[in-house]
Write an enzyme that holds these catalytic residues in place. Structure first.
Site, PDB file in Angstrom:
ATOM      1  N   CYS A 177     -70.696  33.174 -52.986  1.00 60.17           N
ATOM      2  CA  CYS A 177     -72.001  33.525 -52.432  1.00 60.17           C
ATOM      3  C   CYS A 177     -71.962  35.015 -52.119  1.00 60.17           C
ATOM      4  CB  CYS A 177     -72.374  32.655 -51.223  1.00 60.17           C
ATOM      5  SG  CYS A 177     -71.340  32.830 -49.768  1.00 60.17           S
TER       6      CYS A 177
ATOM      7  N   THR B   2     -71.503  36.928 -49.316  1.00 58.13           N
ATOM      8  CA  THR B   2     -70.352  37.362 -48.510  1.00 58.13           C
ATOM      9  C   THR B   2     -69.132  36.477 -48.711  1.00 58.13           C
ATOM     10  OG1 THR B   2     -70.994  35.924 -46.691  1.00 58.13           O
ATOM     11  CG2 THR B   2     -71.869  38.173 -46.645  1.00 58.13           C
TER      12      THR B   2
HETATM   13  C1  RB5 Z   1     -77.843  34.925 -49.568  1.00 58.68           C
HETATM   14  O1  RB5 Z   1     -78.725  35.990 -49.421  1.00 58.68           O
HETATM   15  C2  RB5 Z   1     -76.630  35.122 -48.687  1.00 58.68           C
HETATM   16  O2  RB5 Z   1     -76.953  34.957 -47.352  1.00 58.68           O
HETATM   17  C3  RB5 Z   1     -75.539  34.156 -49.077  1.00 58.68           C
HETATM   18  O3  RB5 Z   1     -75.208  34.359 -50.413  1.00 58.68           O
HETATM   19  C4  RB5 Z   1     -74.216  34.268 -48.337  1.00 58.68           C
HETATM   20  O4  RB5 Z   1     -73.795  35.581 -48.244  1.00 58.68           O
HETATM   21  C5  RB5 Z   1     -74.134  33.554 -47.069  1.00 58.68           C
HETATM   22  O5  RB5 Z   1     -73.068  33.459 -46.444  1.00 58.68           O
END
Ligand code: RB5
Length: 149
Positions: free
Chosen positions: A68, A70
């Site tokens: 994802c 982060t």
């Molecule tokens: C999506 O915008 C983002 O919040 C998700 O990919 C992730 O980083 C969440 O932990």
């Protein structure tokens, strides 16, 4: 190379990196099950993190890879599952130690904070590293919540 089947999932932030990792791992000879997401449209990472973790916990795959933005959301979601040790891996050495010391069964990648080249190195090293056991086995056995605590 050992016969290792891998399962992978991402939210929209990891969609493009997921495609590249699938191509890379297929070339390396791994079998890959792709759990989505299948387009760059926005989705909710827990929907994909839970599906991936449930499959890994079932024991049918050598490891899971989650992606994802982060890495944190997918990582937090997966670690709610019994038997899952998901590690947020943002460089190659963390990826190696996640397997060698923590016997992680999911490698969580932060797509927005690593390059494609870094991602391939992390995944390759995570998958080829063996768990060292010994004192590390004793420690990972203490991770699950037990009545003794
Ligand atoms: C999506 O915008 C983002 O919040 C998700 O990919 C992730 O980083 C969440 O932990």
């Amino acid at each position: 190379m050992k016969n290792k089947n891998i399962i992978i999932a991402a939210d929209h932030a990891g969609y493009y990196l997921k495609k590249k990792i699938i191509d890379f791992l297929e070339k390396e000879g791994y079998g890959i099950k792709d759990m989505g997401t299948y387009s760059p449209d926005a989705v909710d990472y827990p929907d994909f993190g839970h599906r991936l973790a449930a499959e890994v916990a079932n024991g049918d795959y050598y490891a899971g890879i989650s992606i994802c933005g982060t890495g944190n959301g997918m990582n937090m979601t997966a670690n709610k599952h019994q038997g899952i040790r998901s590690a947020l891996c943002w460089n190659e050495e963390i990826g190696r130690l996640a397997k060698a010391h923590n016997d992680a069964n999911i490698c969580a990648l932060p797509a927005r904070f690593i390059t494609d080249t870094e991602a391939m190195l992390i995944v390759k090293t995570f998958l080829k590293t063996d768990f060292e056991g010994g004192r590390h086995k004793r420690r990972i056995e203490k991770i699950p919540i037990t009545k003794k605590q």
